[in-house]
Motif scaffolding. Structure first.
Motif, PDB file in Angstrom:
ATOM      1  N   GLU A  58      66.442 110.148  45.819  1.00  0.00           N
ATOM      2  CA  GLU A  58      65.055 109.845  45.455  1.00  0.00           C
ATOM      3  C   GLU A  58      64.934 108.451  44.845  1.00  0.00           C
ATOM      4  O   GLU A  58      64.017 107.696  45.171  1.00  0.00           O
ATOM      5  N   LYS A  59      65.854 108.111  43.959  1.00  0.00           N
ATOM      6  CA  LYS A  59      65.831 106.800  43.315  1.00  0.00           C
ATOM      7  C   LYS A  59      65.966 105.686  44.347  1.00  0.00           C
ATOM      8  O   LYS A  59      65.236 104.688  44.309  1.00  0.00           O
ATOM      9  N   LEU A  60      66.886 105.845  45.301  1.00  0.00           N
ATOM     10  CA  LEU A  60      67.118 104.819  46.320  1.00  0.00           C
ATOM     11  C   LEU A  60      65.928 104.691  47.263  1.00  0.00           C
ATOM     12  O   LEU A  60      65.504 103.573  47.576  1.00  0.00           O
ATOM     13  N   THR A  61      65.376 105.799  47.713  1.00  0.00           N
ATOM     14  CA  THR A  61      64.255 105.721  48.642  1.00  0.00           C
ATOM     15  C   THR A  61      63.038 105.086  47.986  1.00  0.00           C
ATOM     16  O   THR A  61      62.282 104.364  48.636  1.00  0.00           O
ATOM     17  N   ARG A  62      62.845 105.329  46.670  1.00  0.00           N
ATOM     18  CA  ARG A  62      61.748 104.673  45.966  1.00  0.00           C
ATOM     19  C   ARG A  62      61.967 103.175  45.845  1.00  0.00           C
ATOM     20  O   ARG A  62      61.063 102.375  46.041  1.00  0.00           O
ATOM     21  N   SER A  63      63.208 102.783  45.538  1.00  0.00           N
ATOM     22  CA  SER A  63      63.483 101.364  45.333  1.00  0.00           C
ATOM     23  C   SER A  63      63.429 100.568  46.645  1.00  0.00           C
ATOM     24  O   SER A  63      63.099  99.381  46.641  1.00  0.00           O
ATOM     25  N   LEU A  64      63.747 101.209  47.770  1.00  0.00           N
ATOM     26  CA  LEU A  64      63.730 100.530  49.067  1.00  0.00           C
ATOM     27  C   LEU A  64      62.449 100.761  49.862  1.00  0.00           C
ATOM     28  O   LEU A  64      62.306 100.258  50.976  1.00  0.00           O
TER      29      LEU A  64
END
Length: 87
Positions: free
Chosen positions: A78-84
């Motif tokens: 979730e953190k990665l998909t939000r940041s990218l």
């Protein structure tokens, strides 16, 4: 192709620890940047089918890595998909 400075910037943003250069998050971030650059290239050169094939391979690899990360750790996913800005 990403320049060395761009690569080191992306790696430093998404790494887990000081010497991390190959974690799933880093690989996905690098692939995303390459995909974005190649997409811009294909908008200018729509008949470049060799590059289009490479783009499809990169998208497929990123999807596999995202699926792996989602199974391994939903919070990191979730953190990665939000940041990218994915999905």
């Amino acid at each position: 192709m990403l320049k060395k400075e761009e690569k080191t910037k992306i790696v430093s943003q998404h790494r887990q620890h000081e010497k991390d250069t190959g974690s799933t998050e880093v690989q996905i971030a690098l692939l995303t940047e390459q995909i974005n650059k190649l997409t811009d290239h294909l908008k200018k050169h729509p008949k470049d089918n060799a590059s289009r094939r490479g783009l499809l391979k990169m998208v497929s690899k990123r999807k596999k890595l995202l699926n792996f990360l989602e199974k391994e750790s939903a919070s990191r996913y979730e953190k990665l998909t939000r940041s990218l800005n994915l999905k």
